[in-house]
Enzyme design. Structure first.
Site, short mmCIF file in Angstrom:
data_model
loop_
_atom_site.label_atom_id
_atom_site.label_comp_id
_atom_site.label_asym_id
_atom_site.label_seq_id
_atom_site.Cartn_x
_atom_site.Cartn_y
_atom_site.Cartn_z
N THR A 38 -0.92 0.18 8.17
CA THR A 38 -2.02 -0.26 7.31
C THR A 38 -1.65 -1.48 6.47
O THR A 38 -0.48 -1.78 6.27
CB THR A 38 -2.46 0.88 6.37
OG1 THR A 38 -1.38 1.25 5.53
CG2 THR A 38 -2.91 2.10 7.17
N ASP A 39 -2.68 -2.14 5.99
CA ASP A 39 -2.47 -3.30 5.12
C ASP A 39 -2.70 -2.89 3.67
O ASP A 39 -2.85 -1.70 3.36
CB ASP A 39 -3.37 -4.47 5.54
CG ASP A 39 -4.85 -4.15 5.43
OD1 ASP A 39 -5.23 -3.15 4.78
OD2 ASP A 39 -5.65 -4.90 6.00
N LEU A 40 -2.72 -3.85 2.79
CA LEU A 40 -2.86 -3.60 1.36
C LEU A 40 -4.13 -2.82 1.02
O LEU A 40 -4.15 -2.02 0.09
CB LEU A 40 -2.85 -4.94 0.61
CG LEU A 40 -2.88 -4.87 -0.91
CD1 LEU A 40 -1.65 -4.14 -1.43
CD2 LEU A 40 -2.95 -6.27 -1.49
N SER A 41 -5.18 -2.99 1.82
CA SER A 41 -6.44 -2.30 1.54
C SER A 41 -6.48 -0.88 2.09
O SER A 41 -7.45 -0.16 1.89
CB SER A 41 -7.62 -3.10 2.09
OG SER A 41 -7.57 -3.12 3.51
N VAL A 43 -6.38 -0.02 5.35
CA VAL A 43 -6.91 0.08 6.70
C VAL A 43 -5.89 -0.48 7.69
O VAL A 43 -4.97 -1.21 7.32
CB VAL A 43 -8.27 -0.64 6.85
CG1 VAL A 43 -9.31 -0.08 5.89
CG2 VAL A 43 -8.13 -2.13 6.67
#
Length: 163
Positions: A38-41, A43
């Site tokens: 996942t990324d910072l958000s 997702v």
């Protein structure tokens, strides 16, 4: 306080990584989303869908009886992605159980095209088309081995590789 070493049991003899399975020529491959995906958000990072699809394609070929490693190590040739088109439809998130569905859509003398769909609970998350080209060790396109073309044709017609 030190604990006495624990005698660890042997793992089950049949324990192997997930390879997916074929149903009427379509390969299904399960994947779980981990934190590292996942990324910072929160997702799945967009490039990781391509990783999931690559794993599914590799296991699809292996399960179908196409030994890429043997051909590569023997100096015969190797597949490389020649073209990819991908559409992102919905985000996947941490701990989602995804299913990658792969099926052969076109076979050429030196290429194979595979449509792949990443699904969650029956919903399309991402889908794409990948064309892989069979290359010489020097990187030039060459004809795929005939037995492999035959396997791709059976899969494209909805047959399982074991049939």
């Amino acid at each position: 306080m030190s604990l006495a070493p624990l005698a660890l049991p042997d793992p089950p003899a049949d324990m192997r990584p997930a390879a997916g399975q074929f149903v009427r020529g379509v390969h299904y491959f399960p994947v779980r989303v981990y934190f590292e995906d996942t990324d910072l958000s929160g997702v799945v990072y967009h490039a990781n869908y391509l990783r999931y699809m690559e794993r599914a394609r590799s296991d699809m070929l292996r399960l179908a009886g196409i030994d890429q490693r043997e051909h590569h190590e023997g100096g015969d040739g190797v597949y490389a992605v020649a073209d990819v088109a991908i559409a992102y439809r919905r985000p996947a998130r941490l701990d989602d159980d995804l299913l990658i569905r792969s099926h052969v859509t076109a076979i050429g003398a030196a290429t194979c095209s595979i449509h792949q769909t990443v699904m969650r609970d029956g919903e399309i998350v991402t889908d794409g088309d990948v064309t892989a080209a069979y290359l010489t060790p020097q990187g030039r396109p060459q004809r795929q081995p005939k037995p492999w073309i035959d396997i791709f044709k059976r899969l494209a017609q909805g047959e399982d590789p074991s049939s």
